[in-house]
Design an enzyme around this catalytic site. Structure first.
Site, short mmCIF file in Angstrom:
data_model
loop_
_atom_site.label_atom_id
_atom_site.label_comp_id
_atom_site.label_asym_id
_atom_site.label_seq_id
_atom_site.Cartn_x
_atom_site.Cartn_y
_atom_site.Cartn_z
CG HIS A 147 -2.13 -1.06 1.12
ND1 HIS A 147 -3.18 -1.00 0.81
CD2 HIS A 147 -1.89 -2.28 2.23
CE1 HIS A 147 -3.41 -2.64 0.91
NE2 HIS A 147 -2.71 -3.21 2.19
CG ASP A 154 -3.95 0.59 -2.60
OD1 ASP A 154 -2.99 0.94 -1.54
OD2 ASP A 154 -4.80 -0.27 -1.67
C1 XIL Z 1 -9.06 -3.52 4.97
C2 XIL Z 1 -10.28 -4.26 4.05
O1 XIL Z 1 -9.84 -3.64 2.78
C3 XIL Z 1 -11.48 -2.77 4.31
O2 XIL Z 1 -12.49 -3.01 3.39
C4 XIL Z 1 -11.31 -2.64 5.99
O3 XIL Z 1 -12.86 -1.88 6.81
C5 XIL Z 1 -10.32 -3.35 6.85
O4 XIL Z 1 -9.23 -3.73 5.79
N1 XIL Z 1 -3.99 -5.06 5.35
C6 XIL Z 1 -4.66 -5.92 4.96
C7 XIL Z 1 -6.26 -6.15 4.83
O5 XIL Z 1 -4.14 -7.11 5.52
O6 XIL Z 1 -6.78 -7.03 5.12
C8 XIL Z 1 -7.26 -4.91 4.62
O7 XIL Z 1 -7.87 -4.65 4.20
C9 XIL Z 1 -5.96 -3.87 4.34
C10 XIL Z 1 -4.85 -3.51 4.97
#
Ligand code: XIL
Length: 493
Positions: A257, A290
């Protein structure tokens, strides 16, 4: 004009005369035109040609046709988290949405990444559970879907924020004990929730003959360095964990991310970091990609499409980087919608490709070599990417060798034995060990034991006897007593 748009326009200009000829001149003229190696037009097809999967995180409400068209792997964005499926005693509940996703993936030849088993967040009824309950949940979840899940995130986000290089302080890491106070959790007497969860998961996989691969997943671990060139201590901590627990861990996920956080940048050493994990023998995946396109406070470099290219290229350049997953389809539906970090605009089943999409497709079409003529033979997206050992650095004798790693406790042990063929392929193998007095084998997997105490031999079973030169396979056995000090010897046939 962006590079991508420019390239697309050029391609359109080149394509035009061929189309005109086709209309005007018919088959005889068209036969004379040999098109360059055709570029694939979907992410999944281009990725498959390069030998990796390209996936997406989704929920049952987001399964529009684009998912199966563009992606060859699916991660449930929320529906396999303990908050949805775990009971407080480690049982399963509410698996309907997860089943929908798994069934969809199976119908559409997509791999599934299970996400996730042991995590401080979205833990639901498991919050505060002890290791025994976590282990029960691990067993239930792994066996519930079996081989329909290619990869499971066994442990998610175990490491602390802000480049600390330490474990998190939240549950379940409150279960950890550094028994000898030496600052790590790797000693036999220590309690480590990461190790114990992976040991359990590996036992379940082996006892059930599953091919599911077990992954550790985290964020801010992507580069060797963070902003300003400081060493990425979080990445280094992850590296130590994977090195120490290599026999239980099959794959490493970099969430990726990328955003304004100084530890979330796309550094030039991303590829080198992927490579060092790959060199441990694990598969590396970009699991939740992302890339922030909000330029108001942007320290990951401008130009989202080029940033996507960099990440995809870094993965393509490492043979064991076997998959990339974006964390959602469209910006508006992203968990971080304000960052506009994904490959599509639009929403609700009606999606438009962004420049970032075209950049990713183009980069995938260049293949591992980066030249546009993929060197790897095409593979179908349904196949779990196979990993070829990169090199065999020094001459090894024919026959086979075996090494053992032990997970022991007071009164019992699990032995994981790795068999490696020598410089030539073999058709079968057997491994002998001399167990100390008092030790008894109670259970074995991926091998057929003869005897239970003293001199015991383990022969290959049907599916794991044939090994190519330098290839490895693993089997295991469980026993009572102590097996400390055993030395396996391997005989090839
Ligand atoms: C996020 C989801 O995208 C959201 O919809 C939810 O509210 C919170 O979790 N790291 C992870 C994912 O391992 O499971 C997370 O996903 C984003 C960060």
């Amino acid at each position: 004009m962006s590079r991508t748009t420019d390239q697309r326009r050029r391609r359109t200009r080149l394509a035009l005369p061929a189309a005109v000829l086709l209309l005007a001149g018919g088959a005889a003229i068209v036969q004379g035109i040999t098109p360059a190696a055709a570029a694939e037009t979907t992410l999944r097809a281009a990725a498959a040609k390069a030998g990796l999967f390209f996936g997406v995180a989704a929920s049952p409400g987001r399964l529009s046709s684009i998912v199966a068209q563009e992606f060859s792997q699916l991660t449930p964005e929320n529906d396999m988290k303990p908050s949805t499926i775990a009971t407080s005693s480690g049982g399963l509940q509410n698996t309907g949405a997860a089943d929908t996703l798994v069934n969809y993936a199976q119908t559409n030849n997509m791999l599934v990444r299970g996400h996730t088993l042991v995590w401080h967040s979205q833990a639901g009824a498991l919050q505060g559970a002890n290791q025994a309950t976590l282990n029960t949940f691990i067993g239930n979840a792994l066996t519930r879907w079996g081989n329909r899940i290619a990869y499971w995130d066994v442990v998610n986000e175990a490491l602390a924020d802000n480049n600390a290089g330490t474990r998190r302080s939240e549950w379940p890491h409150t279960l950890n004990r550094d028994a000898n106070g030496d600052g790590d959790l790797f000693d036999a007497g220590d309690t480590d929730v990461i190790r114990d969860s992976f040991v359990r998961a590996k036992q379940v996989v082996q006892a059930n003959g599953l091919s599911t691969k077990l992954c550790i997943n985290d964020y801010d671990v992507e580069g060797l360095t963070v902003r300003g060139g400081t060493p990425n201590r979080k990445a280094n901590a992850l590296y130590d964990i994977v090195s120490n627990y290599r026999q239980y861990i099959d794959c490493v996920g970099f969430q990726a991310h990328f955003n304004d956080n100084p530890n979330s940048i796309i550094s030039d050493d991303l590829q080198a970091n992927i490579q060092r994990f790959a060199d441990l023998g694990v598969e590396v995946h970009i699991t939740e990609l992302d890339i922030d396109d909000d330029l108001s406070n942007n320290d990951i470099g401008q130009g989202q499409a080029d940033n996507y290219r960099k990440v995809v290229r870094a993965c393509l350049n490492v043979a064991r980087c076997t998959g990339i997953t974006v964390w959602g389809i469209a910006d508006s539906e992203s968990w971080r919608s304000s960052e506009r970090g994904l490959l599509f605009t639009g929403g609700n089943g009606n999606y438009q490709k962004k420049a970032a999409y075209h950049a990713v497709l183009d980069e995938l079409n260049k293949g591992r070599s980066g030249t546009g003529t993929p060197t790897t033979p095409p593979v179908t997206p349904t196949v779990t990417p196979t990993v070829t050992p990169s090199t065999s650095p020094s001459p090894v004798p024919a026959g086979c060798t075996a090494t053992v790693s032990l997970n022991s406790w007071n009164g019992g042990f699990v032995a994981t034995v790795r068999v490696t063929a020598g410089s030539a392929s073999i058709n079968g193998w057997s491994v002998g060990v001399n167990l100390p007095s008092g030790a008894t084998v109670t259970n074995a997997w991926n091998s057929t034991p003869s005897g239970t105490s003293g001199a015991v031999r383990f022969a290959n079973v049907g599916h794991n006897g044939r090994l190519g030169a330098a290839q490895t396979t693993e089997f295991g056995f469980q026993g009572t007593g102590s097996a400390t000090g055993i030395t396996p010897t391997c005989t090839a046939s």
